[in-house]
Write a protein that holds these residues in place. Structure first.
Motif, PDB file in Angstrom:
ATOM      1  N   ALA A   1      -4.702  17.141  -9.355  1.00  0.00           N
ATOM      2  CA  ALA A   1      -4.470  15.925  -8.589  1.00  0.00           C
ATOM      3  C   ALA A   1      -5.277  15.892  -7.309  1.00  0.00           C
ATOM      4  CB  ALA A   1      -2.992  15.785  -8.272  1.00  0.00           C
TER       5      ALA A   1
ATOM      6  N   ILE B   1       1.051   6.846  -6.779  1.00  0.00           N
ATOM      7  CA  ILE B   1      -0.030   7.803  -7.039  1.00  0.00           C
ATOM      8  C   ILE B   1       0.495   9.230  -6.911  1.00  0.00           C
ATOM      9  CG2 ILE B   1      -2.173   8.747  -6.089  1.00  0.00           C
ATOM     10  CD1 ILE B   1      -3.019   5.860  -5.503  1.00  0.00           C
TER      11      ILE B   1
ATOM     12  N   TRP C   1       0.843  -1.205   0.000  1.00  0.00           N
ATOM     13  CA  TRP C   1       0.000   0.000   0.000  1.00  0.00           C
ATOM     14  C   TRP C   1       0.872   1.247   0.000  1.00  0.00           C
ATOM     15  CZ3 TRP C   1      -4.617  -0.359  -1.627  1.00  0.00           C
ATOM     16  CH2 TRP C   1      -5.372  -1.522  -1.403  1.00  0.00           C
TER      17      TRP C   1
ATOM     18  N   ALA D   1     -10.419   9.074  -5.691  1.00  0.00           N
ATOM     19  CA  ALA D   1      -9.922   7.702  -5.541  1.00  0.00           C
ATOM     20  C   ALA D   1     -10.022   7.255  -4.088  1.00  0.00           C
ATOM     21  CB  ALA D   1      -8.480   7.607  -6.035  1.00  0.00           C
TER      22      ALA D   1
ATOM     23  N   ILE E   1       2.023   1.828  -3.504  1.00  0.00           N
ATOM     24  CA  ILE E   1       0.915   2.321  -4.326  1.00  0.00           C
ATOM     25  C   ILE E   1       0.685   3.804  -4.080  1.00  0.00           C
ATOM     26  CG2 ILE E   1      -1.588   2.174  -4.662  1.00  0.00           C
ATOM     27  CD1 ILE E   1      -1.295  -0.872  -4.196  1.00  0.00           C
ATOM     28  N   VAL E   2       0.704   4.216  -2.816  1.00  0.00           N
ATOM     29  CA  VAL E   2       0.497   5.634  -2.490  1.00  0.00           C
ATOM     30  C   VAL E   2       1.613   6.492  -3.076  1.00  0.00           C
ATOM     31  CG1 VAL E   2       0.461   7.286  -0.591  1.00  0.00           C
ATOM     32  CG2 VAL E   2      -0.887   5.198  -0.453  1.00  0.00           C
TER      33      VAL E   2
ATOM     34  N   VAL F   1      -7.133  12.398  -6.560  1.00  0.00           N
ATOM     35  CA  VAL F   1      -6.746  11.594  -5.407  1.00  0.00           C
ATOM     36  C   VAL F   1      -7.892  11.550  -4.400  1.00  0.00           C
ATOM     37  CG1 VAL F   1      -5.131  11.420  -3.473  1.00  0.00           C
ATOM     38  CG2 VAL F   1      -4.300  11.984  -5.753  1.00  0.00           C
TER      39      VAL F   1
ATOM     40  N   ILE G   1       2.780  10.009  -9.934  1.00  0.00           N
ATOM     41  CA  ILE G   1       2.131  10.055 -11.243  1.00  0.00           C
ATOM     42  C   ILE G   1       1.175  11.231 -11.358  1.00  0.00           C
ATOM     43  CG2 ILE G   1       0.513   8.833 -12.747  1.00  0.00           C
ATOM     44  CD1 ILE G   1       1.821   6.218 -11.702  1.00  0.00           C
ATOM     45  N   TRP G   2       0.368  11.487 -10.310  1.00  0.00           N
ATOM     46  CA  TRP G   2      -0.683  12.494 -10.423  1.00  0.00           C
ATOM     47  C   TRP G   2      -0.359  13.805  -9.729  1.00  0.00           C
ATOM     48  CZ3 TRP G   2      -3.177   7.467  -9.715  1.00  0.00           C
ATOM     49  CH2 TRP G   2      -3.820   7.022 -10.865  1.00  0.00           C
TER      50      TRP G   2
END
Length: 49
Positions: free
Chosen positions: A25, A13, A6, A32, A9-10, A29, A16-17
């Motif tokens: 973003a 994110i 996790w 999401a 993944i954070v 975010v 990327i954004w």
């Protein structure tokens, strides 16, 4: 899933954004995160009920 997954993944994110376009973003975010909360709440209510 392990906690470190996790975390990765954070971080992805964020890279990327958030870094390329911080203003757009915030909404992406946030949406999401809300989707994840709704998903896990529905899992919890399905397991209880």
């Amino acid at each position: 899933m392990p906690r470190w997954v996790w975390g990765v993944i954070v971080v992805l994110i964020l890279l990327i954004w958030v870094v390329p376009n911080p203003t757009a973003a915030g909404t992406a975010v946030g949406n999401a995160f809300q989707a994840l909360v709704v998903f896990f709440r529905s899992l919890g209510s399905a397991a209880v009920g």
